[in-house]
Scaffold this active site. Structure first.
Site, PDB file in Angstrom:
ATOM      1  N   ASP A  35       0.887  -1.168   0.000  1.00 20.70           N
ATOM      2  CA  ASP A  35       0.000   0.000   0.000  1.00 20.70           C
ATOM      3  C   ASP A  35       0.926   1.219   0.000  1.00 20.70           C
ATOM      4  OD1 ASP A  35      -1.619   2.156   0.598  1.00 20.70           O
ATOM      5  OD2 ASP A  35      -2.386   1.348   2.482  1.00 20.70           O
ATOM      6  N   LYS A  97       3.127  11.434  -3.408  1.00 20.83           N
ATOM      7  CA  LYS A  97       2.129  10.713  -4.202  1.00 20.83           C
ATOM      8  C   LYS A  97       1.273  11.699  -4.998  1.00 20.83           C
ATOM      9  CE  LYS A  97      -1.437   7.135  -3.579  1.00 20.83           C
ATOM     10  NZ  LYS A  97      -2.005   6.230  -2.566  1.00 20.83           N
ATOM     11  N   GLU A 203      -7.116   0.797  -4.790  1.00 20.90           N
ATOM     12  CA  GLU A 203      -7.156   0.687  -3.328  1.00 20.90           C
ATOM     13  C   GLU A 203      -8.499   0.155  -2.807  1.00 20.90           C
ATOM     14  OE1 GLU A 203      -5.886   4.629  -2.225  1.00 20.90           O
ATOM     15  OE2 GLU A 203      -3.873   4.258  -2.977  1.00 20.90           O
ATOM     16  N   ASP A 225     -12.731   5.835   2.447  1.00 16.09           N
ATOM     17  CA  ASP A 225     -11.304   5.914   2.800  1.00 16.09           C
ATOM     18  C   ASP A 225     -10.939   7.337   3.208  1.00 16.09           C
ATOM     19  OD1 ASP A 225      -8.534   6.040   2.892  1.00 16.09           O
ATOM     20  OD2 ASP A 225      -8.208   5.004   0.990  1.00 16.09           O
TER      21      ASP A 225
HETATM   22  P1  ADP Z   1      -2.904   8.075   4.144  1.00 12.39           P
HETATM   23  O1  ADP Z   1      -3.898   7.189   3.476  1.00 12.39           O
HETATM   24  O2  ADP Z   1      -3.032   9.502   3.729  1.00 12.39           O
HETATM   25  O3  ADP Z   1      -1.515   7.552   4.012  1.00 12.39           O
HETATM   26  P2  ADP Z   1      -3.590   7.025   6.776  1.00 12.39           P
HETATM   27  O4  ADP Z   1      -4.674   6.138   6.336  1.00 12.39           O
HETATM   28  O5  ADP Z   1      -2.352   6.432   7.294  1.00 12.39           O
HETATM   29  O6  ADP Z   1      -3.250   8.139   5.712  1.00 12.39           O
HETATM   30  O7  ADP Z   1      -4.240   7.962   7.921  1.00 12.39           O
HETATM   31  C1  ADP Z   1      -3.502   8.904   8.635  1.00 12.39           C
HETATM   32  C2  ADP Z   1      -4.467   9.721   9.471  1.00 12.39           C
HETATM   33  O8  ADP Z   1      -5.153   8.895  10.424  1.00 12.39           O
HETATM   34  C3  ADP Z   1      -3.763  10.809  10.280  1.00 12.39           C
HETATM   35  O9  ADP Z   1      -4.480  12.024  10.169  1.00 12.39           O
HETATM   36  C4  ADP Z   1      -3.849  10.264  11.698  1.00 12.39           C
HETATM   37  O10 ADP Z   1      -3.854  11.298  12.697  1.00 12.39           O
HETATM   38  C5  ADP Z   1      -5.170   9.544  11.684  1.00 12.39           C
HETATM   39  N1  ADP Z   1      -5.265   8.598  12.781  1.00 12.39           N
HETATM   40  C6  ADP Z   1      -4.444   7.558  13.040  1.00 12.39           C
HETATM   41  N2  ADP Z   1      -4.828   6.929  14.187  1.00 12.39           N
HETATM   42  C7  ADP Z   1      -5.919   7.589  14.650  1.00 12.39           C
HETATM   43  C8  ADP Z   1      -6.786   7.420  15.796  1.00 12.39           C
HETATM   44  N3  ADP Z   1      -6.575   6.469  16.699  1.00 12.39           N
HETATM   45  N4  ADP Z   1      -7.805   8.293  15.950  1.00 12.39           N
HETATM   46  C9  ADP Z   1      -8.004   9.274  15.045  1.00 12.39           C
HETATM   47  N5  ADP Z   1      -7.241   9.482  13.956  1.00 12.39           N
HETATM   48  C10 ADP Z   1      -6.216   8.644  13.758  1.00 12.39           C
HETATM   49 MG    MG Z   2      -4.443   5.436   2.597  1.00 12.32          MG
END
Ligand code: ADP
Ligand code: MG
Length: 665
Positions: A35, A97, A203, A225
């Protein structure tokens, strides 16, 4: 492979064989799923049908921040790179990205980089000279593809440490709306990282696979998502074990980072900081992010900003702050449902993806909107990597129940024909893989080459669409107008990469290109182009008619001038008075065509007039040809000429391309 034989024998020209690589010997159980995220990336394994497992570092984290630090050579990736970001902002790159497969003209969002474009469509990021080097040492420029390759290389190493041997290949996920250029850039990044990219996977499709939704055979699913910086909603249909993306939507600038900003602003306000400094802002954002994540478990938490008294924040206060942001995601969901012609109760399931879907309020609102509790058993950070790992295992050759996965073409693909008119070969929203072909004919006599201009877009005229590729089909025999028959085949493989080939049917002369667009369209631009084509539908129709009328008139003028030049000196074929009438009509046709904005009507009138005055001349020539020429022609030739004329008429009447069975992915 069924009926498409464009990559085989007898070629006079070099033929691209993009599918060869996929036939290489596979090593079962050694495929990895990746991913490649905007904020974080992950790698997972699911060897020989095992349950997927995300690979973790020594601290137990599976997330590799998508951050690359060019402070050293080779660069640092992940948490180590992130730690250097504050100190070396221009050399530590994140969120690349968003730049993949884009040109400077596509970058309409804020970013902190020095970008340049040496060749059109190829972005470079200036990362300066390495830290500690001589002051005058040359600065370094990297492409977004190279940055992604550095991340992929790190993930590959992580997987190989776990496997204890080299991996075989990878499935890499991309957003469903990624266009050809963005997919190509991702695929190139994989190659640069030394990975055999089995295929790219959308995705949302990966998330659905992770939940085993493919096992039901039929169903309609939504994938919601919400990550750090982006929101995507996708609607999928599973039909006979095959996934198809029905609609996508979202917001490329909305995510958990916005929750952080909203909470940070509130914290500063409550602390009485009117105009925060850069450092105060950064500190507030970090504190807000941590508090936000704590509020997923707790209903209240305490936050301390540096040098300021501690504050208490409740979950209710946070929820009220993010409500408008959450509503924006829900509006996009309703729009996607509308686009797909679906109502929420018709769905069979909703899958949650992305770290921000951990926020309880988000889950609640999603459940309300889709009228059912969402699927959230699999960690929303890991679910996409799980699906990629399952698919990678299948493609490595493991004897696991296989599924075929389909995506849709975001914009129509077609060819420019005479008069700049676009003939669509593969329509928008067709499911891929797909192959389609159509036969075209030559326009002018003695035309021994044909320019194949491949375009993408919804508009009727080529100049309003995006140009993807242009190549020449040379060596066509000299044949009278409409006698050469060039069959053009478009083949979109499972990764939505296009191969176009052209073949002259009589001689077998062929040419083919793998279309690699030089830059991509943004998601918004795809939307804009689709909207624009709707807005311009009326105009376009008129312009298309005018363009067609111009081509038809040009064809008649050319044919008549050729005939007059060849046999016009024979008075018995063309008496003087008739010749004068004909010349006048030809002059009138020239005058009509001289106006570049001429509408269809005057052009059609000029053609009708020309056909009328030349009718006796045409009849006499025909009789003469029949009397004199029949001896040399076989019945077969005549039948063929007639059949070709029929085919041409059919095409003029709006004949749709013949669809072939797609190649097996
Ligand atoms: P991306 O798809 O952009 O790479 P992610 O799916 O990894 O991002 O998501 C990252 C986001 O999720 C960040 O804003 C992070 O603060 C939030 N996040 C991660 N854990 C938690 C949680 N326990 N509660 C709320 N938000 C969360
Ligand atoms: Mg993502």
């Amino acid at each position: 492979m069924t009926s498409v034989s464009i990559h085989d024998t007898g070629a006079l020209f070099q033929i691209a064989e993009p599918t060869d690589q996929r036939r290489a010997q596979r090593r079962p159980g050694r495929g990895i799923g990746i991913d490649l995220g905007t904020t974080n990336s992950l790698v997972a394994l699911a060897p020989h049908g095992a349950a997927p497992r995300v690979l973790r570092d020594s601290s137990g984290s599976g997330l590799v921040p998508s951050v690359v630090a060019y402070t050293t050579d080779p660069p640092l990736v992940g948490r180590a790179a992130q730690a250097l970001q504050a100190e070396h902002p221009s050399q530590v790159l994140s969120s690349v990205k968003r730049l993949m497969g884009r040109g400077l003209a596509d970058i309409d969002f804020a970013h902190p980089y020095h970008l340049s474009e040496e060749t059109p469509g190829l972005l470079r990021i200036d990362v300066g000279a390495p830290v500690g080097s001589q002051a005058d040492s040359a600065s370094r420029r990297v492409t977004p593809t190279e940055v992604s390759a550095a991340i992929l290389r790190e993930l590959k190493l992580r997987a190989e440490a776990e496997l204890g041997e080299p991996c075989d290949g990878a499935v890499i996920t991309v957003p469903a709306y990624f266009d050809d250029a963005q997919r190509q850039a991702t695929r190139d990044a994989g190659r640069i990282a030394g990975l055999q990219v089995y295929r790219l996977l959308a995705e949302p499709t990966a998330a659905a696979l992770a939940y085993g939704l493919d096992r039901g055979g039929e169903g309609l699913f939504a994938v919601y998502d919400l990550g750090g910086g982006t929101f995507d909603i996708s609607l999928l249909r599973l039909h006979k074990g095959v996934f198809q993306v029905l609609a996508t939507g979202g917001d490329s600038a909305l995510g958990g980072d916005d929750f952080d900003r909203a909470l940070a602003a509130r914290l500063l306000q409550r602390s009485g900081v009117g105009e925060p400094t850069r450092n105060q802002l950064d500190a507030a954002r970090l504190a807000a992010r941590a508090a936000k994540e704590r509020l997923t478990e707790a209903t209240a938490t305490r936050v301390a900003l540096p040098g300021l008294p501690e504050l208490e924040v409740t979950r209710a206060e946070f929820e009220a702050l993010i409500e408008p942001l959450a509503q924006r995601t829900l509006r996009a969901c309703r729009q996607a449902l509308k686009d797909a012609g679906l109502r929420a109760p018709e769905l069979d399931g909703v899958v949650l993806v992305g770290g921000s879907t951990r926020v309880p309020k988000i889950r609640e609102l999603v459940a309300e909107t889709f009228k059912r509790p969402p699927l959230a058993d699999i960690d929303p950070d890991e679910v996409v990597a799980w699906g990629a790992a399952i698919q990678a295992d299948i493609l490595s050759g493991s004897a696991r129940e296989g599924v075929t996965l389909l995506d849709v073409v975001p914009l129509s693909l077609g060819l420019e024909t005479m008069g700049g008119i676009v003939e669509k070969i593969i329509p928008r929203n067709a499911t891929i893989p797909i192959a389609a072909r159509q036969v075209f004919t030559n326009y002018a006599e003695h035309q021994t080459g044909m320019v194949i201009h491949v375009v993408q877009g919804e508009r009727e005229l080529a100049r309003d669409c995006r140009s993807l590729a242009r190549f020449d089909l040379k060596g066509i025999p000299r044949l009278p107008p409409s006698m050469a028959r060039v069959e053009v085949t478009f083949q979109l493989d499972a990764d939505a990469l296009l191969t176009v080939s052209a073949r002259e049917l009589m001689t077998g002369v062929r040419q083919s290109v793998e279309v690699k667009p030089t830059y991509g369209l943004s998601e918004e631009e795809v939307d804009r182009l689709v909207m624009e084509s709707l807005d311009h539908a009326g105009d376009d129709y008129a312009r298309r008619n005018a363009a067609e009328a111009r081509v038809e008139l040009g064809r008649v003028v050319l044919a008549l001038r050729t005939a007059v030049a060849e046999v016009g000196h024979l008075r018995e074929l063309l008496p003087d008075d008739e010749r004068a009438g004909l010349e006048a009509a030809l002059a009138a046709a020239d005058a009509a065509m001289a106006d570049p904005d001429a509408a269809a009507d005057p052009l059609n009138r000029a053609r009708t007039a020309l056909e009328k005055v030349s009718e006796p001349f045409a009849r006499r020539r025909m009789e003469r040809a029949l009397n004199a020429g029949m001896a040399g022609k076989s019945l077969h030739d005549i039948e063929r000429a007639l059949a070709d004329e029929d085919a041409l008429q059919e095409k003029r009447a709006g004949h749709t391309p013949e669809l072939l069975e797609p190649e097996e992915p």
